[in-house]
Design an enzyme around this catalytic site. Structure first.
Site, PDB file in Angstrom:
ATOM      1  N   HIS A 155     -10.886  -4.705   9.509  1.00 28.59           N
ATOM      2  CA  HIS A 155     -11.352  -4.618   8.240  1.00 28.59           C
ATOM      3  C   HIS A 155     -12.695  -3.687   8.370  1.00 28.59           C
ATOM      4  CE1 HIS A 155      -8.662  -7.631   7.025  1.00 28.59           C
ATOM      5  NE2 HIS A 155      -8.855  -7.318   5.818  1.00 28.59           N
TER       6      HIS A 155
ATOM      7  N   GLU B  32       0.790  -1.299  -0.071  1.00 28.77           N
ATOM      8  CA  GLU B  32       0.063  -0.046   0.214  1.00 28.77           C
ATOM      9  C   GLU B  32       0.951   1.127   0.030  1.00 28.77           C
ATOM     10  OE1 GLU B  32      -0.752  -2.598   2.174  1.00 28.77           O
ATOM     11  OE2 GLU B  32      -2.459  -3.350   1.378  1.00 28.77           O
TER      12      GLU B  32
END
Lengths: 335, 323
Positions: free
Chosen positions: A141, A72
């Site tokens: 998440h 990322e």
């Protein structure tokens, strides 16, 4: 009959329109295609973990639809560099929880290059990212971390509340010349609603009065707008007229519309999916106290998740997430 | 030697400008005239000068906290840089950046960077931009040995190799990450050993020798422009002035430092080799030295007289538009 789409499909449509209308728009992220263009092998691409970007690599090719490694920081840092040098990248951070692995490109680069360089560069980057609870995706998440990016000068943060809003706000975000964090709450991704055809933008920084009312204001955004509307319906049955405001963008924040609503009703509830500390809810509450004190007939109420990680168990997750009943309770407490 | 007299003069003038710029800053700090954090490039001049000799304004470079040399080599005006260090509105960044953020995007200078490794993905993005737009431009990242321990290095080189981006990664291995010698922090002997894990071409150059860096960087940049993907170029060098201005360098072996500074100064090595070509004489170098001194004296005078930003400028340039 009006055309209906899910929020995911509306987002896909917005990306197609943006990429067709501007060759400098590229899409990059983990599995945005998923192994690139596999059509010749008789396989179909995933198009993102939730399928939101399916079909794009077929139309736009692998030069403009880039599968990145699961990296990322490299992904977002590269997107910032590309944005500063002639492209208009749409990068996908699969879940906002992963911001922990890649904060530097947002915190120290995208948000600050223009300022540090004395206004001599622009960074027209949009980062799409899924936020919020509701899929039993558990603590890593499911967070609603838009308060983090809202607190960083130089970034803009947008949270849509419906399929039609998502399409218009995403087109405006991609075409904005500043870096925008575009949040896609899980609570609206599968929501289906009427979506206008064609190319339209909803300007950033303009809140939307979704329902007019005179007795209490409910300021909400993202997935909480639906909760606010449910609560407003129940309140109406009980004789209380609630006004529902959808913030749409957290930075810039439309203070004018918030304060105008407060002036009209004298009572304010702010609903936010995130945990309470340093939240948008408390930020708006502080605004009401700071600039709208004379309008207030009751204490400002914040309806948020508790100060805890997001739990896995469906029972616990439901207890964690704000509900329409929580909003009704808050209004009740105001007397 | 394939260099014209003009090219040699240009090169020496640039290296001398970088050296004098850094010496000037030391003098200004000693005189109490400059604030902020300053990290000097003295000792490493051959690298920036040799690499940037292959670049045009359309090629991008990204730099580090030790960025003055890269800026000058990429064509940024030393006068505007000096004004920036004085925090003046005439500075490269209108006084909003300072030493660690000097930038000039029109010259392809994507900025010094205060975050170790922070410039590497930005440069990778510039290389991606060149590839997507189909230009023949390249992008070059300068960074130190310490940055190769950062995730940003690993993630960026992985992506650049995957996509065969037109990029050059220049590691200026000066032997220290801040105050810690490289061998305490990096488990491989040479930084280039790390390139194998990306399947990337890697080359070591003598960072004190302009001509060696020039040749190896040139090959790598030609390959990048030809679509053959990125290269990791490790330049062995030495940090003459410590990590920051005011660093007393107690951690440094005095004899080792003395040896680098006395015997391996990149300007001396360049002068010796250039003089051997017969194209430049000793007087030529001294004339350039005087011209550079004059340029930098003027730069300081101008900077000191330049206007400060207005206090209300604190709120400009945050966004293109915000309402």
């Amino acid at each position: 009959m009006a055309r209906e789409l899910s929020t995911g499909a509306a987002i896909n449509e917005a990306i197609v329109i943006a990429m067709r209308s501007d060759p400098t728009v590229i899409l990059m992220g983990e599995d945005v295609a998923g192994g690139g263009d596999r059509s010749k092998e008789g396989t179909e691409e995933m198009g993102g973990v939730l399928g939101t970007t399916r079909g794009l690599v077929g139309e736009f090719g692998m030069n403009r639809v880039r599968d990145t490694p699961i990296a990322e920081m490299g992904l977002l840092g590269t997107a910032v560099g590309a944005a500063a040098t002639g492209l208009r990248p749409l990068a996908e951070l699969m879940f906002i929880d992963f911001i922990g692995t890649c904060l530097d490109p947002l915190l120290n680069q995208a948000s600050k290059l223009r300022y540090m360089f004395g206004g001599k560069v622009k960074v027209p980057l949009t980062v799409r990212t899924v936020t919020g609870a509701g899929m039993q995706a558990a603590a890593q998440h499911s967070q609603s971390l838009y308060w983090m990016t809202t607190g960083i000068p130089g970034l803009k943060t947008v949270v849509p509340s419906s399929p039609a809003e998502a399409k218009g706000l995403l087109l405006a975000s991609i075409r904005d010349d500043d870096p925008v964090i575009f949040c896609e709450p899980k609570g609206i991704l599968n929501q289906v609603g009427e979506v206008p055809e064609g190319d339209y933008e909803i300007p950033l920084g303009q809140a939307h009065v979704v329902r007019e009312g005179g007795d209490v204001s409910i300021v909400s955004f993202g997935a909480t707008v639906a909760l606010a509307l449910q609560a407003a319906t129940a309140l109406e049955a009980a004789g209380t007229s609630a006004e529902v405001v959808d913030l749409r963008s957290l930075s810039p924040l439309d203070e004018t519309t918030i304060l105008a609503s407060l002036e009209k009703t004298g009572r304010m509830v702010v609903v936010d999916e995130s945990t309470p500390r340093c939240s948008i809810a408390r930020d708006v509450a502080a605004l009401c106290v700071d600039k709208g004190f004379d309008f207030l007939d009751a204490p400002v109420k914040c309806v948020t998740a508790p100060h805890a990680p997001v739990p896995f168990s469906a029972v616990l997750e439901k207890a964690f997430m704000p509900s329409a009943q929580d909003i009704l309770d808050a209004v009740g407490e105001m007397g | 030697m394939d260099f014209s007299r003009d090219a040699l003069i240009r090169t020496y003038r640039q290296m001398r400008t970088i050296r004098r710029f850094e010496e000037k800053l030391q003098e200004l700090v000693a005189a109490g005239k400059l604030g902020g954090f300053l990290h000097l490039y003295a000792g490493e001049e051959a690298i920036a000068t040799a690499v940037c000799a292959h670049l045009s304004d359309g090629d991008h470079v990204g730099s580090t906290h030790r960025g003055h040399g890269h800026c000058i080599a990429k064509g940024v005006d030393p006068r505007a840089m000096m004004a920036e260090l004085f925090g003046r509105s005439t500075g490269t960044n209108k006084g909003k950046g300072g030493s660690m953020h000097i930038a000039d995007v029109e010259k392809g200078m994507l900025g010094a960077n205060g975050i170790v490794g922070g410039g590497i993905p930005l440069v990778t993005g510039a290389a991606l931009s060149a590839q997507v737009r189909g230009t023949k431009n390249v992008a070059v990242a300068f960074f130190g040995d310490g940055a190769t321990n950062q995730g940003q290095f690993h993630e960026s080189l992985t992506m650049a190799a995957n996509w065969k981006l037109p990029a050059l990664y220049v590691c200026e291995n000066n032997g220290f990450g801040e105050f810690t010698p490289t061998e305490f922090a990096i488990p491989v002997k040479d930084i280039v050993d790390r390139a194998a894990s990306y399947g990337m071409r890697a080359v070591i150059a003598d960072g004190m020798d302009f001509f060696d860096v020039f040749e190896k960087a040139g090959n790598a940049i030609d390959a990048a422009r030809a679509g053959e993907g990125p290269t990791l170029l490790e330049c062995k060098t030495y940090r003459f002035c410590g990590h920051f201005v005011g660093d007393p360098t107690p951690y440094r072996n005095k004899q080792e430092a003395e040896d680098w500074i006395q015997n391996r100064d990149p300007l001396d090595i360049f002068e010796r080799k250039a003089a051997e070509s017969g194209l430049l004489l000793g007087d030529d170098f001294r004339t350039i030295d005087l011209e550079v001194d004059e340029l930098l004296n003027e730069a300081v005078d101008e900077a000191e007289k330049a206007p400060h930003p207005a206090p209300e400028d604190v709120l400009t340039d945050v966004y293109v538009r915000y309402s």
